[in-house]
Structure formats: C-alpha cells, structure tokens
Design a protein around this motif. Structure first.
Motif, mmCIF file in Angstrom:
data_model
loop_
_atom_site.group_PDB
_atom_site.id
_atom_site.type_symbol
_atom_site.label_atom_id
_atom_site.label_comp_id
_atom_site.label_asym_id
_atom_site.label_seq_id
_atom_site.Cartn_x
_atom_site.Cartn_y
_atom_site.Cartn_z
ATOM 1 N N LEU A 120 14.914 -7.679 -14.476
ATOM 2 C CA LEU A 120 14.142 -9.124 -14.625
ATOM 3 C C LEU A 120 13.009 -9.012 -14.066
ATOM 4 C CD1 LEU A 120 17.535 -9.999 -13.057
ATOM 5 C CD2 LEU A 120 16.266 -10.802 -15.377
ATOM 6 N N VAL A 121 11.934 -8.013 -13.488
ATOM 7 C CA VAL A 121 10.714 -8.115 -12.762
ATOM 8 C C VAL A 121 9.925 -7.225 -13.435
ATOM 9 C CG1 VAL A 121 9.083 -7.097 -11.440
ATOM 10 C CG2 VAL A 121 11.457 -8.311 -10.379
ATOM 11 N N ALA A 122 10.084 -6.440 -14.770
ATOM 12 C CA ALA A 122 8.644 -5.799 -15.672
ATOM 13 C C ALA A 122 9.274 -6.640 -17.008
ATOM 14 C CB ALA A 122 9.547 -4.963 -15.939
ATOM 15 N N SER A 123 10.140 -7.680 -17.437
ATOM 16 C CA SER A 123 10.250 -8.188 -18.907
ATOM 17 C C SER A 123 9.041 -9.207 -18.762
ATOM 18 C CB SER A 123 12.177 -8.558 -18.736
ATOM 19 O OG SER A 123 12.269 -7.859 -18.994
ATOM 20 N N PRO A 124 8.929 -10.052 -17.650
ATOM 21 C CA PRO A 124 7.949 -11.187 -17.765
ATOM 22 C C PRO A 124 6.282 -10.372 -18.112
ATOM 23 C CG PRO A 124 9.557 -11.347 -16.544
ATOM 24 C CD PRO A 124 9.988 -10.144 -16.541
ATOM 25 N N MET A 125 6.793 -9.673 -17.434
ATOM 26 C CA MET A 125 5.175 -9.037 -17.299
ATOM 27 C C MET A 125 4.577 -8.420 -18.153
ATOM 28 S SD MET A 125 4.018 -7.564 -13.849
ATOM 29 C CE MET A 125 6.204 -6.052 -13.511
ATOM 30 N N ALA A 126 5.519 -7.933 -18.878
ATOM 31 C CA ALA A 126 5.508 -6.774 -20.359
ATOM 32 C C ALA A 126 5.270 -7.963 -21.479
ATOM 33 C CB ALA A 126 6.986 -6.027 -20.119
ATOM 34 N N SER A 127 6.378 -8.927 -21.926
ATOM 35 C CA SER A 127 5.651 -10.065 -22.387
ATOM 36 C C SER A 127 4.835 -11.234 -22.247
ATOM 37 C CB SER A 127 7.039 -10.914 -22.573
ATOM 38 O OG SER A 127 6.960 -11.365 -21.695
ATOM 39 N N ALA A 128 3.989 -10.636 -21.134
ATOM 40 C CA ALA A 128 2.735 -11.943 -21.013
ATOM 41 C C ALA A 128 1.681 -10.725 -21.524
ATOM 42 C CB ALA A 128 3.064 -11.677 -19.214
ATOM 43 N N ALA A 129 1.665 -9.701 -21.419
ATOM 44 C CA ALA A 129 0.570 -8.449 -21.634
ATOM 45 C C ALA A 129 0.501 -8.939 -23.575
ATOM 46 C CB ALA A 129 1.112 -7.744 -20.852
ATOM 47 N N LEU A 130 2.076 -8.349 -23.227
ATOM 48 C CA LEU A 130 1.850 -8.516 -25.313
ATOM 49 C C LEU A 130 1.755 -9.670 -26.100
ATOM 50 C CD1 LEU A 130 5.098 -5.858 -25.181
ATOM 51 C CD2 LEU A 130 2.906 -5.267 -25.264
ATOM 52 N N ALA A 131 1.422 -11.080 -25.247
ATOM 53 C CA ALA A 131 1.778 -12.447 -26.295
ATOM 54 C C ALA A 131 -0.366 -12.771 -26.289
ATOM 55 C CB ALA A 131 2.478 -12.900 -25.659
ATOM 56 N N ARG A 132 -0.503 -12.122 -25.208
ATOM 57 C CA ARG A 132 -2.377 -12.712 -25.154
ATOM 58 C C ARG A 132 -3.483 -11.119 -25.370
ATOM 59 N NH1 ARG A 132 -2.578 -14.160 -20.001
ATOM 60 N NH2 ARG A 132 -0.925 -15.489 -19.346
ATOM 61 N N PRO A 133 -4.029 -11.087 -26.777
ATOM 62 C CA PRO A 133 -4.403 -10.569 -26.952
ATOM 63 C C PRO A 133 -5.723 -10.319 -25.841
ATOM 64 C CG PRO A 133 -5.387 -13.008 -27.833
ATOM 65 C CD PRO A 133 -4.148 -12.527 -27.522
ATOM 66 N N ALA A 134 -6.764 -9.406 -25.306
ATOM 67 C CA ALA A 134 -7.473 -9.275 -24.120
ATOM 68 C C ALA A 134 -8.438 -10.235 -24.520
ATOM 69 C CB ALA A 134 -8.415 -7.885 -24.472
ATOM 70 N N GLY A 135 -9.177 -10.967 -23.331
ATOM 71 C CA GLY A 135 -9.792 -11.568 -23.258
ATOM 72 C C GLY A 135 -11.342 -10.933 -23.611
ATOM 73 N N LYS A 136 -12.364 -11.750 -24.568
ATOM 74 C CA LYS A 136 -14.175 -11.700 -24.154
ATOM 75 C C LYS A 136 -14.283 -11.947 -23.241
ATOM 76 C CE LYS A 136 -12.318 -11.890 -29.704
ATOM 77 N NZ LYS A 136 -12.952 -12.613 -30.494
ATOM 78 N N THR A 137 -15.730 -11.331 -23.400
ATOM 79 C CA THR A 137 -16.841 -11.459 -22.339
ATOM 80 C C THR A 137 -18.250 -12.900 -23.097
ATOM 81 O OG1 THR A 137 -16.271 -9.431 -21.875
ATOM 82 C CG2 THR A 137 -18.785 -10.697 -20.725
#
Length: 55
Positions: free
Chosen positions: A14-31
């Motif tokens: 339950l703790v790891a699932s939202p973090m994993a899905s959030a990390a996979l859902a967004r591409p890395a930010g640009k500068t």
C-alpha cells in the motif's frame, strides 16, 4: 505466512504502490533558464510544465 507477515506485506504494498506509479507516470523534469535583464524576466518557454526546473 503468519498474520503479522501478511499485515507487513499489505502495508508495504500500500505504501510502495502510489510512489511507484507516480514515478512511472511522469517523465523526468527538464531544466530551463530564464534571463533577468534590467529587472525584467525574459520569455518563458512554452514547453515549461510541472516538475521542470527554472534557473
């Protein structure tokens, strides 16, 4: 599996699932760099979005 092990497993999932899905859902930010000249901001890139960094 004991009851305690089952509870610990469920809590981990339950703790790891939202973090994993959030990390996979967004591409890395640009500068992006925005120049400040004579106390005025320069143009902002049209591609600027959430998670991007402004320098």
């Amino acid at each position: 599996m004991t009851a305690l092990a089952r509870v610990m497993f469920v809590q981990t999932v339950l703790v790891a699932s939202p973090m994993a899905s959030a990390a996979l859902a967004r591409p890395a930010g640009k500068t992006y760099t925005i120049v400040i000249d004579k106390m005025k901001f320069g143009a902002v890139s049209a591609g600027l979005g959430v998670g991007d960094t402004i320098i």
